[in-house]
Write a protein that holds these residues in place. Structure first.
Motif, PDB file in Angstrom:
ATOM      1  N   GLY A  70       9.598   4.779  -3.770  1.00 47.97           N
ATOM      2  CA  GLY A  70       9.765   6.046  -4.461  1.00 47.97           C
ATOM      3  C   GLY A  70      10.820   6.977  -3.901  1.00 47.97           C
ATOM      4  O   GLY A  70      11.242   7.906  -4.598  1.00 47.97           O
ATOM      5  N   VAL A  71      11.278   6.770  -2.663  1.00 45.95           N
ATOM      6  CA  VAL A  71      12.222   7.720  -2.066  1.00 45.95           C
ATOM      7  C   VAL A  71      13.587   7.592  -2.748  1.00 45.95           C
ATOM      8  O   VAL A  71      14.143   6.505  -2.856  1.00 45.95           O
ATOM      9  CB  VAL A  71      12.342   7.501  -0.537  1.00 45.95           C
ATOM     10  CG1 VAL A  71      12.957   6.148  -0.202  1.00 45.95           C
ATOM     11  CG2 VAL A  71      13.132   8.623   0.109  1.00 45.95           C
ATOM     12  N   PRO A  72      14.150   8.692  -3.254  1.00 44.14           N
ATOM     13  CA  PRO A  72      15.473   8.635  -3.900  1.00 44.14           C
ATOM     14  C   PRO A  72      16.562   8.330  -2.869  1.00 44.14           C
ATOM     15  O   PRO A  72      16.547   8.886  -1.762  1.00 44.14           O
ATOM     16  CB  PRO A  72      15.643  10.040  -4.486  1.00 44.14           C
ATOM     17  CG  PRO A  72      14.265  10.622  -4.529  1.00 44.14           C
ATOM     18  CD  PRO A  72      13.539  10.020  -3.364  1.00 44.14           C
TER      19      PRO A  72
ATOM     20  N   THR B 294      -1.163  12.483  -5.574  1.00 46.04           N
ATOM     21  CA  THR B 294      -1.480  12.045  -6.934  1.00 46.04           C
ATOM     22  C   THR B 294      -1.916  10.587  -7.037  1.00 46.04           C
ATOM     23  O   THR B 294      -2.484  10.191  -8.049  1.00 46.04           O
ATOM     24  CB  THR B 294      -0.255  12.237  -7.842  1.00 46.04           C
ATOM     25  OG1 THR B 294       0.852  11.486  -7.307  1.00 46.04           O
ATOM     26  CG2 THR B 294       0.144  13.704  -7.913  1.00 46.04           C
ATOM     27  N   ARG B 295      -1.672   9.788  -6.009  1.00 51.56           N
ATOM     28  CA  ARG B 295      -1.907   8.354  -6.120  1.00 51.56           C
ATOM     29  C   ARG B 295      -3.392   7.998  -6.057  1.00 51.56           C
ATOM     30  O   ARG B 295      -4.204   8.769  -5.541  1.00 51.56           O
ATOM     31  CB  ARG B 295      -1.170   7.588  -5.013  1.00 51.56           C
ATOM     32  CG  ARG B 295      -1.771   7.821  -3.625  1.00 51.56           C
ATOM     33  CD  ARG B 295      -0.956   7.132  -2.552  1.00 51.56           C
ATOM     34  NE  ARG B 295      -0.975   5.691  -2.683  1.00 51.56           N
ATOM     35  CZ  ARG B 295      -1.895   4.910  -2.137  1.00 51.56           C
ATOM     36  NH1 ARG B 295      -2.902   5.439  -1.459  1.00 51.56           N
ATOM     37  NH2 ARG B 295      -1.840   3.606  -2.273  1.00 51.56           N
ATOM     38  N   LYS B 296      -3.711   6.813  -6.559  1.00 49.23           N
ATOM     39  CA  LYS B 296      -5.038   6.251  -6.423  1.00 49.23           C
ATOM     40  C   LYS B 296      -4.887   4.829  -5.908  1.00 49.23           C
ATOM     41  O   LYS B 296      -4.271   3.989  -6.552  1.00 49.23           O
ATOM     42  CB  LYS B 296      -5.770   6.253  -7.777  1.00 49.23           C
ATOM     43  CG  LYS B 296      -7.213   5.772  -7.671  1.00 49.23           C
ATOM     44  CD  LYS B 296      -7.916   5.879  -9.008  1.00 49.23           C
ATOM     45  CE  LYS B 296      -9.369   5.416  -8.888  1.00 49.23           C
ATOM     46  NZ  LYS B 296     -10.078   5.498 -10.201  1.00 49.23           N
ATOM     47  N   GLY B 297      -5.421   4.590  -4.711  1.00 45.82           N
ATOM     48  CA  GLY B 297      -5.241   3.299  -4.066  1.00 45.82           C
ATOM     49  C   GLY B 297      -5.929   2.161  -4.808  1.00 45.82           C
ATOM     50  O   GLY B 297      -6.974   2.344  -5.433  1.00 45.82           O
ATOM     51  N   ILE B 298      -5.326   0.985  -4.727  1.00 39.86           N
ATOM     52  CA  ILE B 298      -5.874  -0.232  -5.333  1.00 39.86           C
ATOM     53  C   ILE B 298      -6.371  -1.138  -4.214  1.00 39.86           C
ATOM     54  O   ILE B 298      -5.679  -1.326  -3.212  1.00 39.86           O
ATOM     55  CB  ILE B 298      -4.799  -0.944  -6.169  1.00 39.86           C
ATOM     56  CG1 ILE B 298      -4.350  -0.040  -7.322  1.00 39.86           C
ATOM     57  CG2 ILE B 298      -5.303  -2.285  -6.705  1.00 39.86           C
ATOM     58  CD1 ILE B 298      -3.163  -0.576  -8.097  1.00 39.86           C
ATOM     59  N   PRO B 299      -7.573  -1.696  -4.339  1.00 39.86           N
ATOM     60  CA  PRO B 299      -8.104  -2.550  -3.265  1.00 39.86           C
ATOM     61  C   PRO B 299      -7.275  -3.822  -3.072  1.00 39.86           C
ATOM     62  O   PRO B 299      -6.770  -4.410  -4.035  1.00 39.86           O
ATOM     63  CB  PRO B 299      -9.520  -2.882  -3.743  1.00 39.86           C
ATOM     64  CG  PRO B 299      -9.509  -2.633  -5.212  1.00 39.86           C
ATOM     65  CD  PRO B 299      -8.523  -1.542  -5.446  1.00 39.86           C
TER      66      PRO B 299
ATOM     67  N   GLY C  17       0.820  -1.205   0.000  1.00 35.85           N
ATOM     68  CA  GLY C  17       0.000   0.000   0.000  1.00 35.85           C
ATOM     69  C   GLY C  17       0.854   1.254   0.000  1.00 35.85           C
ATOM     70  O   GLY C  17       1.980   1.270  -0.513  1.00 35.85           O
ATOM     71  N   PHE C  18       0.318   2.296   0.606  1.00 34.38           N
ATOM     72  CA  PHE C  18       0.917   3.618   0.527  1.00 34.38           C
ATOM     73  C   PHE C  18       2.343   3.667   1.060  1.00 34.38           C
ATOM     74  O   PHE C  18       3.248   4.225   0.427  1.00 34.38           O
ATOM     75  CB  PHE C  18       0.027   4.611   1.279  1.00 34.38           C
ATOM     76  CG  PHE C  18       0.544   6.028   1.264  1.00 34.38           C
ATOM     77  CD1 PHE C  18       0.973   6.610   0.090  1.00 34.38           C
ATOM     78  CD2 PHE C  18       0.597   6.773   2.433  1.00 34.38           C
ATOM     79  CE1 PHE C  18       1.447   7.919   0.061  1.00 34.38           C
ATOM     80  CE2 PHE C  18       1.062   8.070   2.423  1.00 34.38           C
ATOM     81  CZ  PHE C  18       1.496   8.656   1.242  1.00 34.38           C
ATOM     82  N   ASP C  19       2.598   3.068   2.244  1.00 32.53           N
ATOM     83  CA  ASP C  19       3.942   3.160   2.811  1.00 32.53           C
ATOM     84  C   ASP C  19       4.967   2.461   1.917  1.00 32.53           C
ATOM     85  O   ASP C  19       6.100   2.921   1.756  1.00 32.53           O
ATOM     86  CB  ASP C  19       3.987   2.620   4.234  1.00 32.53           C
ATOM     87  CG  ASP C  19       3.861   1.114   4.316  1.00 32.53           C
ATOM     88  OD1 ASP C  19       3.229   0.515   3.417  1.00 32.53           O
ATOM     89  OD2 ASP C  19       4.366   0.525   5.284  1.00 32.53           O
ATOM     90  N   ALA C  20       4.561   1.332   1.303  1.00 27.31           N
ATOM     91  CA  ALA C  20       5.468   0.629   0.400  1.00 27.31           C
ATOM     92  C   ALA C  20       5.746   1.455  -0.856  1.00 27.31           C
ATOM     93  O   ALA C  20       6.870   1.448  -1.378  1.00 27.31           O
ATOM     94  CB  ALA C  20       4.884  -0.724   0.029  1.00 27.31           C
ATOM     95  N   GLU C  21       4.747   2.184  -1.347  1.00 29.44           N
ATOM     96  CA  GLU C  21       4.959   3.059  -2.501  1.00 29.44           C
ATOM     97  C   GLU C  21       5.985   4.136  -2.168  1.00 29.44           C
ATOM     98  O   GLU C  21       6.815   4.512  -3.005  1.00 29.44           O
ATOM     99  CB  GLU C  21       3.642   3.694  -2.930  1.00 29.44           C
ATOM    100  CG  GLU C  21       2.638   2.703  -3.523  1.00 29.44           C
ATOM    101  CD  GLU C  21       1.309   3.355  -3.831  1.00 29.44           C
ATOM    102  OE1 GLU C  21       1.295   4.564  -4.138  1.00 29.44           O
ATOM    103  OE2 GLU C  21       0.274   2.656  -3.763  1.00 29.44           O
TER     104      GLU C  21
ATOM    105  N   THR D 221       8.701  12.528   0.187  1.00 27.70           N
ATOM    106  CA  THR D 221       8.227  11.594  -0.839  1.00 27.70           C
ATOM    107  C   THR D 221       6.765  11.230  -0.603  1.00 27.70           C
ATOM    108  O   THR D 221       5.983  11.128  -1.558  1.00 27.70           O
ATOM    109  CB  THR D 221       9.092  10.318  -0.832  1.00 27.70           C
ATOM    110  OG1 THR D 221      10.467  10.684  -1.014  1.00 27.70           O
ATOM    111  CG2 THR D 221       8.674   9.366  -1.945  1.00 27.70           C
ATOM    112  N   ALA D 222       6.386  11.048   0.661  1.00 28.75           N
ATOM    113  CA  ALA D 222       4.999  10.707   0.984  1.00 28.75           C
ATOM    114  C   ALA D 222       4.043  11.813   0.559  1.00 28.75           C
ATOM    115  O   ALA D 222       2.952  11.544   0.036  1.00 28.75           O
ATOM    116  CB  ALA D 222       4.866  10.440   2.477  1.00 28.75           C
ATOM    117  N   LEU D 223       4.430  13.062   0.764  1.00 29.35           N
ATOM    118  CA  LEU D 223       3.579  14.184   0.364  1.00 29.35           C
ATOM    119  C   LEU D 223       3.407  14.226  -1.147  1.00 29.35           C
ATOM    120  O   LEU D 223       2.309  14.461  -1.665  1.00 29.35           O
ATOM    121  CB  LEU D 223       4.176  15.493   0.874  1.00 29.35           C
ATOM    122  CG  LEU D 223       4.126  15.701   2.396  1.00 29.35           C
ATOM    123  CD1 LEU D 223       4.901  16.956   2.784  1.00 29.35           C
ATOM    124  CD2 LEU D 223       2.683  15.791   2.882  1.00 29.35           C
TER     125      LEU D 223
END
Length: 305
Positions: A162-164, A186-191, A154-158, A179-181
């Motif tokens: 994504g963090v450089p 822009t993200r859209k979560g997937i169930p 989910g979000f934390d894994a993204e 990076t989280a901000l």
């Protein structure tokens, strides 16, 4: 993660010594402190421990060292963060008789150090190693890969994906916030479909926790890394408002009681999704769903105060 030179000869304990100790550290990491390592090494020698300090030079060698059956030390010390500890554990899975594990807390995150109440002063670290008090360190398995803290999707894994790396080395934890901000706007979560011991659940975020703490001092479940059980935290929503609410609940230590949040003990789990969702283990990227999670019966003795 780690950089290391060519393997040296195994260290064999001399008669009458507390035991041989190998310390490995990455001199290019943001948390590297040469003075701390030298103080630990000196104090260990004073306490009768034959000690080698090895600075790594190529990626993945710490895992190779820990998997090498010729590794013959009483205590293997990781000077690094949670990802470095994970690499050592992964290597130990292939070692017939893994040595004791000890940690000198470096790195961006040190959740396991917090979990175990590990000392930070060099002299106290050395004395803990010499004292030889251990607890069994349990690990989970995510698609066969060990994790000592958590495996999540989910979000934390993204954010972890994504963090450089350059930003992480420069800013530490702040790099994750930035990076989280960026991703969160822009993200859209997937169930996600989460199956726990045959019981199905649904949500937008799932973290299998092998430790009480998550992301630092924040408690998300009742059992820790030296306990045999695991828990799954499932969040129903991951929109900005829901994420804000869950964040406040996490800060207050009430994430398990927040509306739309579930914390449940389990033995085996499977996380799947209609399209791939990013995954991470112990703060490092780990591909994407689907993920099968279970507990390994093999434990490693870890030194504690």
């Amino acid at each position: 993660m780690f950089w290391s030179p060519a393997p040296s000869k195994p260290i064999v304990p001399a008669p009458g010594e507390t035991g041989s100790v190998l310390i490995m550290a990455n001199p290019t990491s943001g948390g590297y402190r040469a003075e701390t390592l030298e103080k630990v090494r000196r104090r260990l020698e004073e306490l009768g421990c034959r000690t080698e300090l090895r600075l790594t030079r190529h990626a993945g060698e710490i895992g190779e060292t820990c998997a090498d059956p010729s590794l013959n030390v009483r205590t293997f010390v990781v000077a690094g963060g949670d990802g470095s500890i994970n690499e050592a554990l992964t290597g130990f899975q292939h070692h017939p008789f893994p040595p004791q594990l000890a940690v000198i807390p470096f790195g961006t995150a040190n959740v396991l150090a917090l979990e175990l109440g590990l000392p930070r002063r060099p002299e106290a670290i050395a004395e803990m190693i010499a004292r030889q008090k251990t607890q069994p360190l349990h690990a989970g398995l995510a698609n066969g890969r060990p994790f000592v803290l958590m495996a999540s999707t989910g979000f934390d894994a993204e954010v972890v994906h994504g963090v450089p790396l350059a930003l992480k080395r420069k800013l530490g934890k702040l790099a994750y916030v930035i990076t989280a901000l960026k991703i969160g706007l822009t993200r859209k979560g997937i169930p996600l479909s989460i199956e726990l011991d045959g019981e199905k659940h649904h949500g937008k975020f799932a973290v299998a926790s092998n430790a009480r703490h998550y992301g630092g001092p924040f408690v998300i479940c009742p059992s820790g890394a030296t306990d045999p059980g695991m828990h799954m935290l499932i969040l129903e929503k991951d929109d900005p408002w829901s994420s804000f609410r869950y964040g406040i609940a996490l800060l207050l230590g009430r994430i398990g009681k927040a509306k739309g949040a579930t914390v449940k003990a389990f033995k085996t789990a499977r996380i799947s999704s209609p399209s791939p969702v990013a995954a991470q283990i112990d703060g490092d990227p780990f591909g994407a769903t689907p993920i099968n999670i279970s507990k390994t019966e093999k434990t490693v003795p870890i030194l504690v105060p």
